[in-house]
Design a protein around this motif. Structure first.
Motif, mmCIF file in Angstrom:
data_model
loop_
_atom_site.group_PDB
_atom_site.id
_atom_site.type_symbol
_atom_site.label_atom_id
_atom_site.label_comp_id
_atom_site.label_asym_id
_atom_site.label_seq_id
_atom_site.Cartn_x
_atom_site.Cartn_y
_atom_site.Cartn_z
ATOM 1 N N MET A 1 0.830 -1.214 0.000
ATOM 2 C CA MET A 1 0.000 0.000 0.000
ATOM 3 C C MET A 1 0.859 1.255 0.000
ATOM 4 O O MET A 1 0.399 2.332 -0.342
ATOM 5 C CB MET A 1 -0.931 0.009 1.212
ATOM 6 C CG MET A 1 -2.126 -0.915 1.042
ATOM 7 S SD MET A 1 -3.089 -1.070 2.531
ATOM 8 C CE MET A 1 -4.088 0.387 2.415
ATOM 9 N N LEU A 2 2.105 1.113 0.420
ATOM 10 C CA LEU A 2 3.033 2.248 0.391
ATOM 11 C C LEU A 2 4.067 1.986 -0.700
ATOM 12 O O LEU A 2 4.208 0.865 -1.166
ATOM 13 C CB LEU A 2 3.734 2.377 1.740
ATOM 14 C CG LEU A 2 2.901 2.893 2.909
ATOM 15 C CD1 LEU A 2 3.766 2.992 4.153
ATOM 16 C CD2 LEU A 2 2.283 4.246 2.624
ATOM 17 N N GLY B 1 7.157 11.466 21.020
ATOM 18 C CA GLY B 1 5.744 11.592 20.616
ATOM 19 C C GLY B 1 5.232 10.311 19.996
ATOM 20 O O GLY B 1 4.114 9.881 20.261
ATOM 21 N N ILE C 1 4.444 7.826 22.726
ATOM 22 C CA ILE C 1 3.195 8.144 23.442
ATOM 23 C C ILE C 1 1.991 7.828 22.558
ATOM 24 O O ILE C 1 0.917 7.471 23.050
ATOM 25 C CB ILE C 1 3.193 9.625 23.897
ATOM 26 C CG1 ILE C 1 4.332 9.834 24.898
ATOM 27 C CG2 ILE C 1 1.871 10.006 24.557
ATOM 28 C CD1 ILE C 1 4.574 11.261 25.266
ATOM 29 N N SER C 2 2.183 7.941 21.265
ATOM 30 C CA SER C 2 1.086 7.669 20.327
ATOM 31 C C SER C 2 0.522 6.256 20.496
ATOM 32 O O SER C 2 -0.629 5.998 20.133
ATOM 33 C CB SER C 2 1.618 7.866 18.904
ATOM 34 O OG SER C 2 0.621 7.664 17.981
ATOM 35 N N ALA D 1 -0.389 4.997 23.045
ATOM 36 C CA ALA D 1 -1.453 5.027 24.062
ATOM 37 C C ALA D 1 -2.805 4.783 23.410
ATOM 38 O O ALA D 1 -3.763 4.393 24.078
ATOM 39 C CB ALA D 1 -1.446 6.375 24.772
ATOM 40 N N ARG D 2 -2.889 4.999 22.091
ATOM 41 C CA ARG D 2 -4.152 4.780 21.385
ATOM 42 C C ARG D 2 -4.605 3.318 21.490
ATOM 43 O O ARG D 2 -5.789 3.029 21.439
ATOM 44 C CB ARG D 2 -4.033 5.198 19.927
ATOM 45 C CG ARG D 2 -3.259 4.257 19.050
ATOM 46 C CD ARG D 2 -3.070 4.773 17.657
ATOM 47 N NE ARG D 2 -2.354 6.050 17.627
ATOM 48 C CZ ARG D 2 -2.756 7.116 16.979
ATOM 49 N NH1 ARG D 2 -3.878 7.091 16.332
ATOM 50 N NH2 ARG D 2 -2.045 8.223 16.987
ATOM 51 N N MET E 1 -4.560 1.493 24.046
ATOM 52 C CA MET E 1 -5.384 1.399 25.246
ATOM 53 C C MET E 1 -6.650 2.237 25.103
ATOM 54 O O MET E 1 -7.752 1.777 25.436
ATOM 55 C CB MET E 1 -4.520 1.884 26.428
ATOM 56 C CG MET E 1 -5.229 2.077 27.704
ATOM 57 S SD MET E 1 -5.618 3.817 27.852
ATOM 58 C CE MET E 1 -6.913 3.715 29.039
ATOM 59 N N ALA E 2 -6.508 3.468 24.541
ATOM 60 C CA ALA E 2 -7.649 4.386 24.470
ATOM 61 C C ALA E 2 -8.769 3.827 23.591
ATOM 62 O O ALA E 2 -9.939 3.825 23.983
ATOM 63 C CB ALA E 2 -7.183 5.731 23.942
ATOM 64 N N LEU F 1 -10.391 0.843 25.123
ATOM 65 C CA LEU F 1 -11.305 1.227 26.212
ATOM 66 C C LEU F 1 -12.674 1.614 25.649
ATOM 67 O O LEU F 1 -13.714 1.210 26.180
ATOM 68 C CB LEU F 1 -10.702 2.404 26.985
ATOM 69 C CG LEU F 1 -11.407 2.809 28.274
ATOM 70 C CD1 LEU F 1 -11.338 1.700 29.301
ATOM 71 C CD2 LEU F 1 -10.791 4.083 28.839
ATOM 72 N N ILE G 1 -7.172 0.422 11.096
ATOM 73 C CA ILE G 1 -6.620 1.730 10.702
ATOM 74 C C ILE G 1 -5.533 2.164 11.688
ATOM 75 O O ILE G 1 -4.451 2.602 11.295
ATOM 76 C CB ILE G 1 -7.750 2.793 10.662
ATOM 77 C CG1 ILE G 1 -8.797 2.426 9.617
ATOM 78 C CG2 ILE G 1 -7.204 4.187 10.439
ATOM 79 C CD1 ILE G 1 -8.438 2.684 8.200
ATOM 80 N N HIS G 2 -5.813 2.011 12.987
ATOM 81 C CA HIS G 2 -4.842 2.506 13.968
ATOM 82 C C HIS G 2 -3.590 1.633 14.030
ATOM 83 O O HIS G 2 -2.489 2.153 14.190
ATOM 84 C CB HIS G 2 -5.509 2.649 15.335
ATOM 85 C CG HIS G 2 -6.413 3.832 15.388
ATOM 86 N ND1 HIS G 2 -5.951 5.104 15.628
ATOM 87 C CD2 HIS G 2 -7.737 3.953 15.152
ATOM 88 C CE1 HIS G 2 -6.964 5.953 15.552
ATOM 89 N NE2 HIS G 2 -8.063 5.281 15.269
ATOM 90 N N ARG H 1 -1.621 2.632 11.070
ATOM 91 C CA ARG H 1 -1.028 3.948 11.271
ATOM 92 C C ARG H 1 0.214 3.842 12.167
ATOM 93 O O ARG H 1 1.235 4.466 11.895
ATOM 94 C CB ARG H 1 -2.067 4.871 11.908
ATOM 95 C CG ARG H 1 -1.546 6.253 12.215
ATOM 96 C CD ARG H 1 -1.774 6.589 13.673
ATOM 97 N NE ARG H 1 -0.642 7.339 14.177
ATOM 98 C CZ ARG H 1 -0.589 8.645 14.218
ATOM 99 N NH1 ARG H 1 -1.577 9.364 13.795
ATOM 100 N NH2 ARG H 1 0.488 9.247 14.689
ATOM 101 N N TYR I 1 2.843 2.509 9.786
ATOM 102 C CA TYR I 1 3.243 3.416 8.707
ATOM 103 C C TYR I 1 3.945 4.675 9.231
ATOM 104 O O TYR I 1 4.929 5.123 8.667
ATOM 105 C CB TYR I 1 2.018 3.843 7.889
ATOM 106 C CG TYR I 1 1.423 2.761 7.017
ATOM 107 C CD1 TYR I 1 2.132 1.613 6.700
ATOM 108 C CD2 TYR I 1 0.147 2.888 6.505
ATOM 109 C CE1 TYR I 1 1.574 0.622 5.902
ATOM 110 C CE2 TYR I 1 -0.420 1.905 5.699
ATOM 111 C CZ TYR I 1 0.303 0.775 5.409
ATOM 112 O OH TYR I 1 -0.249 -0.198 4.614
ATOM 113 N N VAL I 2 3.381 5.261 10.305
ATOM 114 C CA VAL I 2 3.908 6.552 10.769
ATOM 115 C C VAL I 2 4.991 6.358 11.827
ATOM 116 O O VAL I 2 6.102 6.873 11.702
ATOM 117 C CB VAL I 2 2.770 7.451 11.311
ATOM 118 C CG1 VAL I 2 3.310 8.798 11.763
ATOM 119 C CG2 VAL I 2 1.690 7.642 10.262
#
Lengths: 73, 626
Positions: free
Chosen positions: B344-345, B538, B541-542, B544-545, B547-548, B551, B594-595, B598, B601-602
């Motif tokens: 895809m990339l 950063g 920390i990203s 953390a999504r 878990m978020a 939840l 998606i996450h 991401r 990819y990122v």
């Protein structure tokens, strides 16, 4: 004590609320541009997904800060 | 990947290219850059085809154009190859093609003209279908003239009647019927003397009369209608007959011509490939790239086929070749479906890593951690199995269903660990309890867990970046990556000490280490190096999504069960719970996908992937591409 708790809750709400607004604003701009790009170059779909996903870091950071405020870390 | 040179006598070039096309192992390099030494450049030129080759190419291109035209006329059926073709057979096919093409062309033209006429007549069909029953009720005298109309708006019938009363003093008959397409078909019967005036008035009022083809001009209205009906039936019969003739032609010649077209295309592609060949006075040279494991088999094949006259040599890959080396993704069967996400990339460069195995390991893990519900996982497993059966033979759908299957297995495993089965339903019905952690309440431990996964993932990416830089022999970049890893570890240790997770006495030496490493970081990475470091923090920390988003998924599942309970009715409760769980399941498929992507990819790829790889496209027959 009650006031302190209220202020902490407000701070946590602001931390996640403002960062969510910022993310939403950024994603709306990127999303609109991305939709235009996809109309011309559908092969760039993965790149567009990545670009749209980038500002989400802001709301995640906001969430982490809110959690830290609420749980007193 | 190996850099190779194939050399042999000029007269064997076409045969060698045909063999290379047949094996489909070599990507022919049209550019001589990096292949021909400067000292040899004076004696090696681009290959110039001789007159015979040019003639052959022109012949094949002409033949292909005619075969294309002929096959475009014929019905498309599944081809079955039963013919082994040769140059002689192609020449006789060429002869037969002249006569057959003329025959098919005429049939095609005839069918085209008939279809066009039928489509012209089709616009009268709705009118005819509606008006024909009315003709029975209308008076038929030689003094009467008939005017056919199609009214778009049903309300305009009243206005038309008023206009007709005014023009004819009531001496008219108007019959209307609703058409299939929502329009109103109208038929006016008036005396011949005033029909001309009425037609003019209708035209002025934008109610156009239904005009018939020119050949129908001298007929009465009724005759026109009958003629149209008859002609439509005639055309349909003629089209059917033409189709039968084309079908019977295809049955006799179709497969032969289809195979001939393939043969011509293959031969043309061999001739076109000569544009990428180089030559000296006596020899030809083909340069290119191929998978290293194929070098020996191809070498042996060339040796056997050309009795040592044609040789394949492996060339040394130099540093300036790295940007040109084509890339092919090749992974064990477990990881192969995940190539879907890699593709895809833009492809990674040859010097970079194929990230597919890492996606294969971490993607299902992240997906499982986010969804983490045994009930949803089981449903997704069933969906993935259904998709596998439904889309047999479709590579992308098969890959996607295999990924869904693996990711769903992880979701089941994490569901058991979190004690979730459709939210709290497992606990309510079967007393299912969390084995390690309860996601709804243990928010901070889950956050630490998610960020810890991020630390591992980002540092792994940074380490791969260091190895890539090391392999490329860019020492400063490698050192920068290494120092970045060291500083990130120091910052993480410092944070852990501050939060009481590590001993407090660790703070001072860690701060000292950061202070010592910072000048080296600036020296190796430049002034923007601190920014890069902050970006990496950063990135961590990203995570953390994980878990978020997990939840939100678990809370929605619990809300679904709670709402169902609040309805106080078993059926209604089941419907409410079912709908909300369905919604959560749909979100639960897209959001983790998606996450997780991401995060790859990122956050992960940016640490070590160098995009801009060139896809490996070997010279081969068209059929092998599918």
């Amino acid at each position: 004590m009650e006031l302190e708790r209220a202020i902490l809750a407000l701070a946590a709400a602001l931390a996640i609320g403002l960062s969510a607004l910022a993310t939403a604003w950024a994603q709306s701009k990127i999303g609109a541009a991305g939709a235009g790009t996809l109309a011309e170059k559908p092969e760039l779909s993965a790149t567009i997904i990545v670009l749209i996903a980038i500002p989400e870091t802001m709301v995640i950071l906001g969430f982490v800060v809110a959690a830290m405020i609420l749980f007193g870390i | 990947m190996s850099k190779v040179e194939v050399a042999g006598p000029r007269e064997r070039l076409e045969a060698v290219l045909a063999l290379l096309q047949d094996t489909g192992m070599l990507q022919v390099e049209p550019s001589a850059v990096g292949f021909i030494e400067t000292k040899d450049a004076a004696v090696i030129d681009s290959f110039l085809p001789d007159d015979a080759s040019l003639k052959k190419r022109l012949f094949l291109e002409d033949l292909k154009a005619r075969l294309d035209e002929l096959l475009a006329c014929l019905p498309h059926t599944k081809k079955r190859k039963r013919f082994i073709l040769s140059q002689t057979l192609i020449e006789s096919i060429n002869e037969s093609l002249r006569k057959n093409l003329l025959y098919c062309r005429n049939l095609c033209k005839k069918k085209e003209a008939l279809t066009r006429e039928l489509s012209d007549l089709a616009r009268y069909r709705s009118f005819l279908d509606s008006i024909e029953p009315l003709l029975e009720n209308i008076g038929r005298t030689p003094d009467l003239d008939y005017i056919g109309l199609t009214l778009q708006d049903p309300e305009s019938v009243g206005a038309l009647r008023k206009a007709l009363v005014r023009l004819t003093d009531g001496n008219y008959e108007l019959l209307t019927a609703a058409g299939d397409d929502g329009t109103i078909a109208g038929l006016i019967a008036v005396h011949k003397d005033i029909s001309g005036d009425i037609k003019k008035t209708l035209s002025v009022q934008n109610i156009p009369e239904l005009t018939f083809p020119e050949s129908y001009q001298n007929m009465t209205f009724v005759q026109k209608i009958h003629s149209l009906r008859n002609r439509t039936s005639e055309i349909n019969a003629e089209i059917e007959e033409t189709d039968m003739r084309l079908d019977s032609f295809y049955a006799k010649w179709g497969e032969l011509y289809t195979r001939a077209k393939e043969w011509v295309e293959e031969s043309l592609s061999v001739l076109q490939a000569t544009a990428s060949v180089f030559e000296t006075r006596m020899c030809f040279f083909i340069y290119g790239w191929m998978a290293s494991e194929n070098v020996l088999p191809l070498k042996t094949r060339l040796q056997q086929e050309f009795e040592g006259m044609v040789v394949l040599e492996e060339m040394e890959i130099r540093e300036d070749d790295f940007a040109r080396i084509p890339v092919v993704l090749k992974n064990p069967s477990y990881f192969r479906p995940f190539e879907l996400f890699t593709r895809m990339l833009p492809l990674p460069k040859y010097t970079s890593y194929d990230p597919t195995p890492f996606i294969g390991i971490f993607f299902p893990l992240f997906f499982g951690m986010i969804l983490g519900d045994a009930g949803y996982g089981c449903i997704l497993i069933l969906i993935s199995l259904f998709l596998r059966l439904k889309f047999r033979g479709k590579t992308i759908a098969q890959d996607a269903s295999r990924i869904l299957f693996i990711a769903s297995l992880y979701a089941v495993v994490f569901g058991v660990l979190y004690g979730e089965f459709f939210g709290g339903l497992g606990h309510t019905l079967a007393g299912l309890s969390p084995l390690i952690i309860d996601r709804k309440t243990a928010i901070m431990p889950m956050l630490y867990f998610a960020v810890s996964i991020g630390v591992v993932h980002v540092l792994l990416g940074s380490f791969l970046g260091f190895v890539t830089a090391w392999r490329k022999k860019t020492g400063t970049e490698a050192l920068f990556k290494l120092i970045s890893i060291a500083i990130i570890l120091c910052i993480l240790s410092l944070s852990a000490s501050l939060f009481g997770l590590f001993p407090e006495m660790l703070k001072r030496p860690v701060i000292l280490a950061i202070l010592i490493l910072t000048p080296f970081l600036l020296f190796t990475g430049g002034l923007l190096a601190p920014l890069e470091l902050i970006k990496s923090i950063g990135n961590i920390i990203s995570y953390a999504r994980i878990m978020a988003i997990g939840l939100t998924s678990v809370l929605l599942a619990f809300v679904a069960n709670r709402l169902a309970g609040m309805t106080g009715d078993i059926v209604l409760g089941a419907v409410v719970a079912g709908l909300l769980h369905l919604l959560n399941l749909i979100i639960g498929v897209f959001s983790p996908t998606i996450h997780s992507l991401r995060l790859h990819y990122v956050e992960f790829f940016s640490k070590f992937i160098e995009p801009g790889g060139r896809k490996f496209e070997p010279f081969r027959k068209e059929e092998k591409l599918s």
